[in-house]
Design an enzyme around this catalytic site. Structure first.
Site, PDB file in Angstrom:
ATOM      1  N   ARG A 108       0.835  -1.199   0.000  1.00 38.30           N
ATOM      2  CA  ARG A 108       0.000   0.000   0.000  1.00 38.30           C
ATOM      3  C   ARG A 108       0.870   1.249   0.000  1.00 38.30           C
ATOM      4  O   ARG A 108       1.947   1.259   0.595  1.00 38.30           O
ATOM      5  CB  ARG A 108      -0.901   0.025   1.238  1.00 38.30           C
ATOM      6  CG  ARG A 108      -1.899  -1.106   1.304  1.00 38.30           C
ATOM      7  CD  ARG A 108      -2.806  -0.960   2.511  1.00 38.30           C
ATOM      8  NE  ARG A 108      -2.068  -0.924   3.757  1.00 38.30           N
ATOM      9  CZ  ARG A 108      -2.453  -0.269   4.846  1.00 38.30           C
ATOM     10  NH1 ARG A 108      -3.560   0.442   4.828  1.00 38.30           N
ATOM     11  NH2 ARG A 108      -1.745  -0.310   5.948  1.00 38.30           N
ATOM     12  N   SER A 176       6.855  -5.787   6.943  1.00 39.59           N
ATOM     13  CA  SER A 176       6.366  -6.832   7.849  1.00 39.59           C
ATOM     14  C   SER A 176       7.077  -8.173   7.632  1.00 39.59           C
ATOM     15  O   SER A 176       6.441  -9.204   7.358  1.00 39.59           O
ATOM     16  CB  SER A 176       4.852  -6.988   7.688  1.00 39.59           C
ATOM     17  OG  SER A 176       4.203  -5.786   8.014  1.00 39.59           O
ATOM     18  N   ASP A 229       4.322  -3.201  12.124  1.00 43.00           N
ATOM     19  CA  ASP A 229       2.946  -2.721  12.276  1.00 43.00           C
ATOM     20  C   ASP A 229       2.544  -2.477  13.725  1.00 43.00           C
ATOM     21  O   ASP A 229       1.719  -1.601  14.009  1.00 43.00           O
ATOM     22  CB  ASP A 229       1.955  -3.663  11.585  1.00 43.00           C
ATOM     23  CG  ASP A 229       2.156  -5.121  11.959  1.00 43.00           C
ATOM     24  OD1 ASP A 229       3.031  -5.418  12.796  1.00 43.00           O
ATOM     25  OD2 ASP A 229       1.436  -5.979  11.411  1.00 43.00           O
TER      26      ASP A 229
END
Length: 498
Positions: A108, A176, A229
């Site tokens: 994203r 991540s 995150d």
């Protein structure tokens, strides 16, 4: 004639006795069947016992493991990773900041506009892009050039296309994958997961590779922060509420981070941070203690997993596994009795029952448990399940979920105990917990298992109140946050902007 009548009477009596014997036999068999099922449920309840005394033992074990993980590398099941983040956003940040989130087969790009005033509704735009399969196994240059060119396209769309060179932009990068953090804006890739296999990338600085690709693509963008995150969730929480001291993710997986005093991080003695505090990424999914209530279903699930003897806490409390634990219990009940009819092959398929469907069965409030019947039919191909059996399935969902939520609560209190926010710190002279001046303490929580599963939330809060006591627990606020991996990353870019 009399003999005929007597003969008929005897025949009828014999037939009646035979029918009665069959009925009684069926009742006895039915009772035995339900007794076996009841034994399975009782054993499950006993194995999942989370009385408050046991939860307090888990709290103490969590705090002890945190101490050990801060003392030395490899000293604990908890990695207690340094993030070098000591400057969390507080709402005074101003300007436009960007974020990239690479978390799997999609990534994203985000743009966040900050006004200098805290707001509950941050103005932001987001675009999602799939990572082409060939790029996931190509070279580091191909991967980061693809990401950089996508960011370039995103920036060009801001205006008429002439704004690409309008001064330096600041970027937060949520990556991540397992990384050894070297500074707030650099980290070494330890290994790939989730289908990526770019060999020349392992052992290299992730942020530096992205920075080089940004330069190659003609972008004046600086990678200001490299985060995971969970740290992003803490950043979002702290932006909205400066009393936020920890962040928990309880979704498909689970993790936690919190603000620790630098002088308590023994394994990095001499490290100077301007605030005297640092965010520590616990990687708490790997926590383990003999006090955790483990069942045969947990043992079997762990043995069949790709990572046996690893992520033990996560396998008890996260959304990835709860549905499969319930499936394993239903399979056992089916093997013990014919309450579900013939054994469906679907019952032996790991992870066929996803946790959102398990939650839907658990929260089915219809009188005849229609949703339970539908899911058992659709997922396991078990039709016409009797209402009594459906009620037992709901009970199994309840036992598994309640244990998960209560253990998550114990983990949270373990963190609060470590940082002296559980009401027990500094008690001298016989003062009681209720005499303590408790600071308002906010824990940011992200993840669908918590935000979308009402009974999970209720059980977690209930356990928090039991462990801490009402007088202390009222000072602990659990706040749902969203998009730590995106917005949180941009907020950290703002905190560390040059």
């Amino acid at each position: 004639m009399g003999r005929v009548v007597v003969g008929v009477a005897v025949t009828v009596a014999v037939a009646t006795c035979a029918v009665a014997a069959v009925v009684v036999g069926r009742r006895v068999k039915s009772r035995r069947k339900w007794k076996k099922v009841a034994n399975v449920v009782r054993e499950l309840e006993e194995g999942c016992d989370t009385r408050v005394g046991r939860l307090r033992q888990v709290v103490d074990a969590m705090a002890v493991e945190m101490h050990a993980g801060l003392a030395s590398e490899g000293g604990s099941k908890l990695k207690m990773l340094l993030t070098f983040v000591d400057n969390l956003p507080n709402g005074t940040e101003r300007g436009t900041y960007y974020a990239l989130h690479l978390g799997g087969t999609n990534f994203r790009v985000l743009r966040v506009q900050l006004s200098g005033q805290p707001t509950s509704d941050l103005e932001h735009e987001v675009e999602r892009q799939p990572i082409p399969q060939n790029v996931m196994t190509s070279t580091s240059e191909d991967l980061f050039d693809f990401i950089a060119s996508s960011l370039k396209d995103f920036i060009v769309k801001e205006g008429d296309g002439s704004n690409i060179s309008q001064g330096r932009r600041e970027l937060g990068f949520t990556f991540s994958f397992p990384v050894k953090q070297m500074s707030v804006s650099s980290g070494i890739l330890i290994k790939w997961t989730k289908g990526f296999s770019i060999v020349d990338m392992v052992g290299r600085d992730v942020a530096a590779c992205l920075q080089e690709a940004l330069i190659r693509n003609g972008l004046d963008v600086r990678v200001a922060a490299l985060v995971n995150d969970t740290v992003g969730t803490l950043a979002v929480g702290h932006y909205h509420d400066p009393d936020t001291v920890a962040a928990i993710i309880i979704g498909t997986g689970t993790n936690a981070c919190y603000l620790e005093r630098v002088d308590a991080i023994i394994k990095c003695q001499g490290l100077l941070m301007s605030s005297g505090r640092m965010v520590v990424n616990m990687e708490w999914g790997n926590f383990w203690s003999s006090h955790l209530p483990r069942t045969s279903y947990d043992i079997d699930l762990d043995a069949a997993s790709p990572n046996p003897n690893d992520q033990g806490f996560e396998k008890m409390i996260s959304g990835m596994y709860l549905g499969d634990l319930v499936r394993r219990v239903i399979l056992r009940m089916t093997l013990e009795s014919d309450m579900f009819g013939p054994i469906s092959p679907k019952l032996s398929m790991p992870f066929i029952l996803r946790t959102p469907l398990m939650a839907a069965m658990h929260e089915d409030n219809s009188p005849d448990l229609r949703e339970v019947a539908r899911i058992l039919n659709d997922i396991f191909e078990i039709p016409d399940v009797p209402l009594k059996a459906r009620k037992i399935v709901v009970k199994v969902c309840d036992v598994v979920t309640r244990r998960a939520a209560r253990l998550a609560a114990a983990g949270i209190v373990g963190i609060l105990k470590k940082i002296g926010r559980d009401g027990s710190g500094g008690i001298t002279g016989g003062r009681s917990r209720s005499d303590m001046k408790m600071k308002r303490t906010v824990v940011a929580i992200e993840g669908g298992l918590y935000s979308k599963y009402a009974l999970f939330r209720e059980y977690l809060r209930e356990a928090l109140n039991e462990i801490l006591g009402e007088d202390i627990a009222k000072h602990v606020i659990l706040k749902v946050t969203e998009d730590g991996s995106g917005i949180g990353s941009a907020l950290l870019a703002a905190s560390y902007s040059s």
